[in-house]
Design a protein around this motif. Structure first.
Motif, short mmCIF file in Angstrom:
data_model
loop_
_atom_site.label_atom_id
_atom_site.label_comp_id
_atom_site.label_asym_id
_atom_site.label_seq_id
_atom_site.Cartn_x
_atom_site.Cartn_y
_atom_site.Cartn_z
N THR A 165 0.82 -1.21 0.00
CA THR A 165 0.00 0.00 0.00
C THR A 165 0.86 1.26 0.00
OG1 THR A 165 -1.75 -1.18 1.16
CG2 THR A 165 -1.81 1.22 1.24
N SER A 166 1.96 1.22 0.72
CA SER A 166 2.81 2.41 0.87
C SER A 166 3.45 2.86 -0.44
CB SER A 166 3.90 2.13 1.90
OG SER A 166 4.72 1.05 1.49
N VAL A 167 3.53 1.99 -1.42
CA VAL A 167 4.18 2.35 -2.68
C VAL A 167 3.23 2.24 -3.87
CG1 VAL A 167 6.40 1.61 -1.77
CG2 VAL A 167 5.06 0.03 -3.19
N LYS A 168 2.01 1.83 -3.63
CA LYS A 168 1.05 1.65 -4.72
C LYS A 168 0.83 2.97 -5.44
CE LYS A 168 -1.81 -1.57 -3.95
NZ LYS A 168 -2.91 -2.42 -3.42
N GLY A 169 0.85 2.91 -6.76
CA GLY A 169 0.70 4.12 -7.55
C GLY A 169 2.00 4.82 -7.86
N ARG A 170 3.06 4.43 -7.16
CA ARG A 170 4.38 5.04 -7.40
C ARG A 170 5.38 4.02 -7.92
NH1 ARG A 170 7.27 6.85 -3.25
NH2 ARG A 170 6.35 5.45 -1.68
N PHE A 171 5.28 2.78 -7.46
CA PHE A 171 6.21 1.73 -7.85
C PHE A 171 5.50 0.73 -8.76
CE2 PHE A 171 9.23 1.78 -3.91
CZ PHE A 171 9.37 3.15 -4.05
N THR A 172 6.25 0.21 -9.71
CA THR A 172 5.73 -0.82 -10.61
C THR A 172 6.73 -1.97 -10.68
OG1 THR A 172 4.61 0.86 -11.96
CG2 THR A 172 4.90 -1.32 -12.94
N ILE A 173 6.23 -3.19 -10.55
CA ILE A 173 7.08 -4.36 -10.69
C ILE A 173 6.77 -5.04 -12.01
CG2 ILE A 173 5.48 -5.88 -9.44
CD1 ILE A 173 7.99 -7.30 -8.29
N SER A 174 7.81 -5.51 -12.66
CA SER A 174 7.63 -6.24 -13.91
C SER A 174 8.66 -7.35 -13.99
CB SER A 174 7.74 -5.31 -15.12
OG SER A 174 9.02 -4.70 -15.16
N ARG A 175 8.46 -8.24 -14.93
CA ARG A 175 9.30 -9.43 -14.99
C ARG A 175 9.47 -9.84 -16.45
NH1 ARG A 175 8.17 -14.73 -11.20
NH2 ARG A 175 9.71 -16.14 -12.15
N ASP A 176 10.69 -10.17 -16.80
CA ASP A 176 11.01 -10.70 -18.12
C ASP A 176 11.44 -12.16 -17.93
OD1 ASP A 176 12.15 -11.49 -20.55
OD2 ASP A 176 12.89 -9.47 -20.98
N ASN A 177 10.56 -13.08 -18.17
CA ASN A 177 10.84 -14.49 -17.91
C ASN A 177 11.94 -15.03 -18.83
OD1 ASN A 177 8.94 -14.67 -15.84
ND2 ASN A 177 7.30 -15.20 -17.26
#
Length: 114
Positions: A59-71
């Protein structure tokens, strides 16, 4: 043997952005993620992502941080925008295998300060 190598940390001014990367080897189809630990505080979850791309964001970073992954590259990223001084911490890459066992990277320092 699982190995996780983080990169991309550093010093940034409040409101700035950083992108963390974690290159993994020896992993399977488990979830990957980022945790952080500030001085004097417990390690806390920042964001996780499954093999299929399902994410869980604190919640503290929602809207500011994005996680992604390249399998294909076995790499997970954390794009951090609108950084605040309270985001200052050591950020750790995590891989959890299908048996629930956790592997950790060595950590990368993120400092948000003017």
């Amino acid at each position: 043997q699982v190995q996780l190598v983080e990169s991309g940390g550093g010093l940034v001014q409040p409101g700035g952005s950083l992108r963390l990367s974690c290159a993994a080897s020896g992993i399977g189809f488990g979830a990957m993620g980022w945790y952080r630990q500030a001085p004097g505080k417990q390690r806390e979850l920042v964001a996780t992502i499954t093999w299929g791309g399902r994410t869980n964001i604190a919640t503290s970073v929602k809207g500011r941080f994005t996680i992604s992954r390249d399998n294909a590259k076995n790499t997970v990223y954390l794009q951090m925008n609108s950084l605040k001084p309270e985001d200052t911490a050591v950020y750790y890459c995590n891989y959890q295998n299908n048996r629930g066992y956790d592997y950790w990277g060595q950590g990368t320092q993120v400092t948000v300060s003017s």
